[in-house]
Design a protein around this motif. Structure first.
Motif, mmCIF file in Angstrom:
data_model
loop_
_atom_site.group_PDB
_atom_site.id
_atom_site.type_symbol
_atom_site.label_atom_id
_atom_site.label_comp_id
_atom_site.label_asym_id
_atom_site.label_seq_id
_atom_site.Cartn_x
_atom_site.Cartn_y
_atom_site.Cartn_z
ATOM 1 N N HIS A 1 43.083 48.181 33.885
ATOM 2 C CA HIS A 1 43.833 49.149 33.058
ATOM 3 C C HIS A 1 44.151 50.331 33.982
ATOM 4 N N HIS B 1 36.786 38.712 29.072
ATOM 5 C CA HIS B 1 35.335 38.951 28.907
ATOM 6 C C HIS B 1 34.609 37.681 28.468
ATOM 7 N N HIS C 1 41.221 41.123 24.760
ATOM 8 C CA HIS C 1 39.772 41.259 24.947
ATOM 9 C C HIS C 1 39.106 40.399 23.882
ATOM 10 N N ASP D 1 38.506 45.057 35.147
ATOM 11 C CA ASP D 1 38.601 45.981 34.023
ATOM 12 C C ASP D 1 38.890 47.376 34.603
ATOM 13 N N HIS E 1 42.616 41.410 35.365
ATOM 14 C CA HIS E 1 42.408 42.368 34.258
ATOM 15 C C HIS E 1 42.063 43.751 34.780
HETATM 16 ZN ZN LIG Z 1 39.799 45.731 29.432
#
Ligand SMILES: [Zn+2]
Length: 397
Positions: free
Chosen positions: A55, A251, A191, A302, A53
């Motif tokens: 971005h 998460h 998420h 993340d 995960h």
């Molecule tokens: Zn994220």
């Protein structure tokens, strides 16, 4: 350190271009392949880390700090949106920062990553790691849902799309995107349960997300979800047919045992992002309980906006610290095999085994060579942060 099986002291790996042919002790491998040229190295051989995960498109913004210790996650999202609006970054700047972040991931030992971006970034020639990119869509109202569906329907058929979160995306838009993923046999990443207020919004229409939408003048024609079962958001997703083996829930910090059971039974996968959770003070995911349900969560960093270090070794070290009763081997498996299985790429990644990629991670240094037994090595790797000396053994060219 094959991950899928016990540590092999004085081990050897036979590779043929891009794939592993055999793994075993040097003695046994040398007797089977006496004519194969040998490259000797000291230290530890590991499969590539899998960052499940990230971005990459947010890399250009750098870390977005929490205003104060009382700030909520919604305050932080507001700060991030404000930074995005005021930054005026060009497409080239966003792409260049994303490519640099991808290269840094590879330099830190990541061979495969699942990127969730709000824009199409194309391919990065300077980054040898494999990047699976999903275009992230959201839409909290009926009007936004219509716009999102129009955008998606105009995309090339091979472009992969995913949904942001239950608190930002209407039920019908989530179902629409999940259906598209199923038709493409693609992973649907969402998420989920990052913040307690997600269930407050969906069930009661209250909490910080409700306030967030109100402050922006967004018409709340979606939340609370009519007829939602008060048992929680996971049950709601299951009833909508969102959860299956190709769904990756990211998460998963605030979840009841009943919800974890539903996730486990649906064969959905889980990705934990402990450093981001610490940065945003949203709590600690119940790793021990996921393991009790027979799940091996993946690990992800993340984005840099909520995780300045963006380092899978730090993710492992923080898990080791937060969950001292979880075996170090399990944490190493999460950072490798867990991600590969969640991305359905364990045919190439996640372990040093026959048929897997020949891009192997080589960690070395005095402390590893001095380790007296395998357990000590695994402990060093999972609790010590990023190794100072690390390189890739690549044979594919
Ligand atoms: Zn994220």
């Amino acid at each position: 350190m094959p991950v899928s099986s016990a540590v092999i002291p004085d081990g050897a790996v036979v590779v043929d271009h891009s794939s592993i042919v055999a793994v075993g002790s040097f003695e046994e491998i040398f007797s089977q392949f006496p004519d194969v040229p040998v490259t000797e190295c000291s230290g530890v051989l590991l499969p590539a880390l899998v960052n499940a995960h990230i971005h990459l498109d947010l890399s250009v913004f750098g870390p977005v700090p929490q205003e104060s210790s009382e700030s909520t996650m919604c305050d932080w999202i507001s700060s991030l949106l404000a930074k995005r609006l005021s930054s005026n970054c060009s497409d080239d700047e966003i792409r260049d920062a994303a490519e640099k972040a991808a290269r840094d991931q590879y330099a830190s030992g990541v061979g495969l990553m699942l990127d969730i971006s709000n824009r199409y970034l194309g391919t990065f020639d300077s980054c040898p790691a494999e990047i699976v990119s999903l275009l992230e869509m959201l839409g909290p109202s009926q009007a936004a849902q219509r716009d999102a569906i129009t955008t998606i329907s105009e995309l090339p058929s091979e472009r992969m799309v995913t949904g942001h979160a239950p608190y930002s995306t209407t039920p019908d838009l989530l179902s629409y995107i999940k259906k598209r993923c199923t038709a493409q046999n693609a992973v649907f990443s969402l998420h989920l349960a990052e913040n307690r207020d997600e269930s407050l919004l969906l069930i009661h229409g209250t909490g910080c997300f409700a306030q967030f939408l109100k402050d922006r003048g967004a018409v709340s024609d979606t939340f609370p979800i009519p007829g939602i079962d008060t048992s929680g958001v996971v049950g709601y997703l299951q009833k909508r047919g969102i959860l299956d083996r190709k769904t990756l829930c990211v998460h998963c910090v605030h979840m009841s045992s009943e919800e974890m059971k539903i996730l486990a039974e649906s064969q959905a996968h889980v990705c934990l992002c402990p450093c981001s959770n610490r940065f945003l003070s949203v709590g600690t995911a119940p790793l021990e309980k996921f393991l009790d349900f027979g799940m091996l969560p993946a690990l992800g960093t993340d984005s840099v906006t909520s995780n300045p270090q963006l380092d899978m070794w730090e993710e492992m070290a923080l898990l080791r610290k937060n969950h001292p009763t979880v075996a170090a081997e399990t944490i190493l498996s999460m950072a490798t095999l867990g991600g590969a299985v969640a991305m359905h790429r364990d045919n190439r990644y996640g372990s040093i085994e026959k048929g897997r990629t020949s891009d192997i991670l080589h960690v070395h240094g005095e402390q590893y060579e001095k380790a007296a037994y395998p357990q000590q090595l695994i402990e060093l790797l999972t609790s010590g942060g990023r190794p100072e000396r690390m390189d890739w053994l690549t044979f594919s060219e």
